[in-house]
Design a protein around this motif. Structure first.
Motif, PDB file in Angstrom:
ATOM      1  N   ILE A  33     -11.188  -2.810  -0.625  1.00 51.53           N
ATOM      2  CA  ILE A  33      -9.859  -2.726  -0.017  1.00 51.53           C
ATOM      3  C   ILE A  33      -9.980  -2.081   1.355  1.00 51.53           C
ATOM      4  N   SER A  34      -9.409  -2.736   2.348  1.00 49.93           N
ATOM      5  CA  SER A  34      -9.351  -2.133   3.680  1.00 49.93           C
ATOM      6  C   SER A  34      -7.883  -2.071   4.107  1.00 49.93           C
ATOM      7  N   PHE A  35      -7.519  -0.965   4.740  1.00 48.30           N
ATOM      8  CA  PHE A  35      -6.146  -0.759   5.169  1.00 48.30           C
ATOM      9  C   PHE A  35      -6.036  -1.070   6.656  1.00 48.30           C
ATOM     10  N   PHE A  36      -5.037  -1.825   7.009  1.00 47.79           N
ATOM     11  CA  PHE A  36      -4.774  -2.225   8.393  1.00 47.79           C
ATOM     12  C   PHE A  36      -5.945  -3.006   8.980  1.00 47.79           C
ATOM     13  N   PHE A  39      -9.596   0.157   8.345  1.00 40.77           N
ATOM     14  CA  PHE A  39      -9.744   1.486   7.766  1.00 40.77           C
ATOM     15  C   PHE A  39     -10.242   1.373   6.331  1.00 40.77           C
ATOM     16  N   GLN A  40     -11.399   1.956   6.041  1.00 42.12           N
ATOM     17  CA  GLN A  40     -12.000   1.931   4.711  1.00 42.12           C
ATOM     18  C   GLN A  40     -11.833   3.310   4.071  1.00 42.12           C
ATOM     19  N   ALA A  41     -11.142   3.389   2.956  1.00 41.26           N
ATOM     20  CA  ALA A  41     -10.921   4.666   2.272  1.00 41.26           C
ATOM     21  C   ALA A  41     -12.012   4.895   1.230  1.00 41.26           C
ATOM     22  N   VAL A  46      -8.627   6.070  -3.158  1.00 46.33           N
ATOM     23  CA  VAL A  46      -7.892   4.866  -3.562  1.00 46.33           C
ATOM     24  C   VAL A  46      -7.463   4.972  -5.022  1.00 46.33           C
ATOM     25  N   GLY A  49      -4.565   7.554  -5.025  1.00 48.30           N
ATOM     26  CA  GLY A  49      -3.382   6.974  -4.393  1.00 48.30           C
ATOM     27  C   GLY A  49      -2.760   5.876  -5.227  1.00 48.30           C
TER      28      GLY A  49
END
Length: 84
Positions: A33-36, A39-41, A46, A49
């Protein structure tokens, strides 16, 4: 809001959040999963969250159900009030 109402909302939603997190993250790897788009959390972030997101969603659902439940005295089949 009464403490009993909070118990009716938070405990079932906690159980549902745990089950939903297990089901979702059994199928999806958090590192995929990458955000935007960039961005890798971290995996733990994850997981945490996702769990809290599922818990809030389930708690809102339980709260809405409790809000829409009929209010008033509960009566048995003979019309006598049912004690709490």
């Amino acid at each position: 809001m009464r403490r009993r109402s909070l118990m009716w909302i938070l405990w079932p939603s906690f159980l549902i959040a745990g089950a939903t997190s297990a089901a979702v993250f059994a199928a999806i790897d958090p590192l995929d999963i990458s955000f935007f788009g960039f961005f890798q959390a971290e995996r733990q972030a994850v997981y945490a969250g996702g769990f809290f997101l599922f818990w809030v969603m389930a708690a809102l659902s339980s709260a809405l159900t409790l809000h829409l439940a009929p209010r008033g005295r509960l009566e048995d089949e003979f019309g006598d009030p049912v004690p709490d």
